[in-house]
Scaffold this active site. Structure first.
Site, mmCIF file in Angstrom:
data_model
loop_
_atom_site.group_PDB
_atom_site.id
_atom_site.type_symbol
_atom_site.label_atom_id
_atom_site.label_comp_id
_atom_site.label_asym_id
_atom_site.label_seq_id
_atom_site.Cartn_x
_atom_site.Cartn_y
_atom_site.Cartn_z
ATOM 1 N N GLU A 1 -89.283 -9.607 24.003
ATOM 2 C CA GLU A 1 -90.149 -10.722 24.482
ATOM 3 C C GLU A 1 -89.906 -11.959 23.094
ATOM 4 O O GLU A 1 -89.548 -12.649 22.122
ATOM 5 C CB GLU A 1 -91.494 -11.460 24.839
ATOM 6 C CG GLU A 1 -91.467 -12.862 25.018
ATOM 7 C CD GLU A 1 -92.680 -12.809 25.677
ATOM 8 O OE1 GLU A 1 -93.649 -13.775 25.383
ATOM 9 O OE2 GLU A 1 -93.618 -12.086 26.623
ATOM 10 N N ARG B 1 -91.649 4.619 32.824
ATOM 11 C CA ARG B 1 -92.031 4.703 34.367
ATOM 12 C C ARG B 1 -91.486 4.653 34.928
ATOM 13 O O ARG B 1 -91.623 5.802 36.291
ATOM 14 C CB ARG B 1 -92.853 3.303 34.488
ATOM 15 C CG ARG B 1 -93.990 2.732 33.162
ATOM 16 C CD ARG B 1 -95.166 1.852 34.233
ATOM 17 N NE ARG B 1 -96.632 1.969 33.468
ATOM 18 C CZ ARG B 1 -96.608 1.500 32.614
ATOM 19 N NH1 ARG B 1 -95.438 0.128 31.776
ATOM 20 N NH2 ARG B 1 -97.781 1.168 31.117
#
Length: 177
Positions: free
Chosen positions: A102, A65
């Site tokens: 994560e 992005r």
């Protein structure tokens, strides 16, 4: 229209999706901004207003992005744009930086020679959450001899305190707890 009104328009255009990408997550999506020309123009104005007087040499956008935001800023302030991509996406000789996610690991790459010398870099991306991705980009940029002036994002999940991992200034248009 002043910056307070512009920020309100941008905030209202951010879409929220519950339980995405998994249960318990509330996902904030910037693509709502890009689907609304008024919001996109307001976002662009706010970004350019923020960076217009910064002393930077290069705009770096993070995969993926940051590739939407970086070129807008780059053209507006007449500075080159350089991408940092995920492993295997850039041709030529690259410098790599591994980082933890994560669940697992990932690798960022930058083309060797895309930033030469002691350049002042502005990193742009859509989101600052835990700070791991941004910290890896900072480390990668420093490893090629450049300096990070600031990390600029549209949204920040401030309760995750990602900016504490950065060691450089960070600026976000919108903050969520």
């Amino acid at each position: 229209m002043d910056n307070i009104e512009k920020l309100k328009i941008v905030k209202e255009a951010v879409k929220t999706y519950e339980n995405f990408p998994k249960n318990g997550i509330i996902y904030k999506d910037i693509f709502g901004i890009f689907q609304n020309v008024t919001a996109m123009r307001a976002m662009n104005d706010l970004l350019i207003d923020h960076v217009n007087h910064m002393d930077v040499d290069v705009i770096v956008g993070l995969d993926s992005r940051g590739f939407l935001l970086g070129p807008l800023i780059s053209v507006a302030i007449n500075k080159p744009f350089v991408p940092i991509r995920k492993k295997g996406k850039l041709p030529g000789n690259v410098k790599r930086e591994n980082y933890k996610l994560e669940y697992g690991e990932a690798t960022f790459e930058i083309q060797i020679g895309s930033i030469s010398g002691e350049k002042k870099v502005l990193i742009v991306d859509d989101l600052l959450a835990t700070g791991g991705t941004m910290a890896a980009a900072i480390k990668l940029i420093k490893s090629i001899g450049a300096d990070v002036v600031e990390c600029l994002v549209i949204m920040e999940l401030s309760s995750l305190n990602g900016r504490a991992k950065l060691g450089v200034p960070a600026y976000s248009l919108i903050q969520y707890d």
